[in-house]
Scaffold this motif. Structure first.
Motif, PDB file in Angstrom:
ATOM      1  N   TYR A 143      93.260  -7.449  -7.787  1.00  0.00           N
ATOM      2  CA  TYR A 143      93.481  -7.861  -9.170  1.00  0.00           C
ATOM      3  C   TYR A 143      94.188  -6.796 -10.010  1.00  0.00           C
ATOM      4  N   LYS A 147      97.507  -7.711 -12.014  1.00  0.00           N
ATOM      5  CA  LYS A 147      97.652  -7.478 -13.460  1.00  0.00           C
ATOM      6  C   LYS A 147      98.968  -6.756 -13.762  1.00  0.00           C
ATOM      7  N   TYR A 150     101.961  -9.093 -13.239  1.00  0.00           N
ATOM      8  CA  TYR A 150     102.074 -10.080 -14.315  1.00  0.00           C
ATOM      9  C   TYR A 150     102.624  -9.437 -15.595  1.00  0.00           C
ATOM     10  N   ILE A 171      97.426 -12.765 -16.969  1.00  0.00           N
ATOM     11  CA  ILE A 171      97.051 -11.357 -17.145  1.00  0.00           C
ATOM     12  C   ILE A 171      95.570 -11.256 -17.487  1.00  0.00           C
ATOM     13  N   ALA A 174      93.431 -11.920 -14.482  1.00  0.00           N
ATOM     14  CA  ALA A 174      93.456 -10.793 -13.548  1.00  0.00           C
ATOM     15  C   ALA A 174      92.583  -9.644 -14.053  1.00  0.00           C
ATOM     16  N   VAL A 175      92.657  -9.374 -15.349  1.00  0.00           N
ATOM     17  CA  VAL A 175      91.826  -8.317 -15.939  1.00  0.00           C
ATOM     18  C   VAL A 175      90.346  -8.665 -15.793  1.00  0.00           C
ATOM     19  N   ASN A 178      89.339  -8.223 -12.265  1.00  0.00           N
ATOM     20  CA  ASN A 178      89.370  -6.802 -11.920  1.00  0.00           C
ATOM     21  C   ASN A 178      88.151  -6.077 -12.474  1.00  0.00           C
ATOM     22  N   GLU A 194      87.628  -2.090 -19.061  1.00  0.00           N
ATOM     23  CA  GLU A 194      88.654  -2.983 -18.506  1.00  0.00           C
ATOM     24  C   GLU A 194      88.640  -4.328 -19.236  1.00  0.00           C
TER      25      GLU A 194
END
Length: 248
Positions: A143, A147, A150, A171, A174-175, A178, A194
Motif C-alpha cells: 500500500y 499510495k 497514485y 490515495i 491506500a493510506v 497502509n 499515517e
C-alpha cells in the motif's frame, strides 16, 4: 501472405506470418517492413482475441487468456527490438494493461516502471503507467508504493476534474490500508500519523472522517490525550452533522 490472411479475417495465421517478417527478416524488403509487420502482428492478435471474446463459454474464456499472454509477449518483443519506433511507448503501455488484466502484477509494475523512466514520454501514457503501477501495488498489498504511484498519477491530472477526485479516493484507500500495516509493524502512533495524512492528501474524501476518527482512537489507546483532543475538536467543527458527531 500475412496481409491476405488478415483481409480474410484469419487473424491468428496473419499474426504468425507478420512475426516471421518482423523477427526473421530475409532480404532488404523484409527488413524495411519489419517494424510495421511487428506492429501488424499485435493488431492481428488483438483482432483474434476480440473474435474469441464474443463467445462466453469457459473454453473460449480460457483461449482468450492464452492469446492475451501470447499478445503480451508479442508487444514486449516489439518494444525490445523496435524501441526507437514512435509506437513503442503505446505498445508497452498496452502490454502493462494486459499483464494487469492477467493478474501478473509484478511484470505489470516492471513494464510500467520502464515506461515512466523513459525520456519524453507522452503525458497521457505516463498517467496510465502510474495508474497500472498503483493498481498492481494495491493488488499485491504494497500500500505504501500504491499510495506513491497514485500521488504521481494525480499530479498529471487537472485538479477540477472528476478523474482527480477518483484518484484522490484511491490515495485515501491506500493510506487507510497502509495504516493497518503500519499498526502491526511499527505501532499505533505511527499508524495514527499515517491516517492523519489523508487530511492533506485527500481532504474531501468520505474516508477522511473515518480515518481521522480512527486516528484519535489510536491516540487515546496510547494516552496521547492532547493530540486526540485536537483532532476531535476539528472533527466537531467540520462535521457537526456527521453520523459519528455524538462520538466526537
Amino acid at each position: 501472405k500475412a496481409e491476405a490472411h488478415f483481409l480474410a479475417g484469419e487473424f491468428l495465421p496473419a499474426a504468425e506470418d507478420y512475426e516471421k517478417v518482423a523477427y526473421q527478416p530475409v532480404g532488404t524488403s523484409a527488413k524495411e517492413n519489419a517494424a510495421d509487420s511487428g506492429y501488424a502482428a499485435i493488431i492481428a492478435y488483438q483482432k483474434h482475441i476480440d473474435l474469441l471474446g464474443g463467445d462466453k463459454s469457459k473454453k473460449a474464456k480460457k483461449k482468450v487468456t492464452e492469446y492475451r499472454e501470447v499478445a503480451v509477449e508479442s508487444m514486449l518483443r516489439f518494444s525490445a527490438k523496435f524501441d526507437s519506433d514512435k509506437r513503442s511507448p503505446t505498445v508497452l503501455t498496452n502490454a502493462a494493461e494486459y499483464l494487469f488484466g492477467l493478474n501478473q502484477y509484478e511484470r505489470a509494475i516492471e513494464v510500467a516502471q520502464n515506461l515512466v523512466a523513459a525520456k519524453n514520454l507522452d503525458k497521457t501514457l505516463m498517467k496510465t503507467a502510474y495508474g497500472i503501477m498503483a493498481h498492481s501495488y494495491f493488488k499485491l498489498e504494497d500500500y505504501a508504493n500504491a499510495k506513491t504511484s497514485y500521488i504521481n498519477q494525480r499530479s498529471l491530472v487537472k485538479k477540477d476534474g472528476e478523474e482527480y477526485t477518483q484518484i484522490s479516493e484511491r490515495i485515501a484507500a491506500a493510506v487507510f490500508k497502509n495504516a493497518e500495516v503500519i499498526e502491526q509493524t511499527s505501532g499505533k502512533m505511527e499508524a495514527a500519523a499515517e491516517l492523519l495524512r489523508i487530511k492533506q492528501l485527500s481532504p474531501n474524501s468520505p474516508i477522511r472522517v473515518t480515518a481521522q476518527y480512527d486516528a484519535t482512537s489510536l491516540l487515546m489507546s496510547i494516552e496521547k490525550w492532547p493530540e486526540a483532543i485536537v483532532e476531535l475538536r476539528e472533527l466537531i467543527a467540520l462535521y457537526p452533522k456527521h453520523e459519528l458527531a455524538v462520538e466526537f
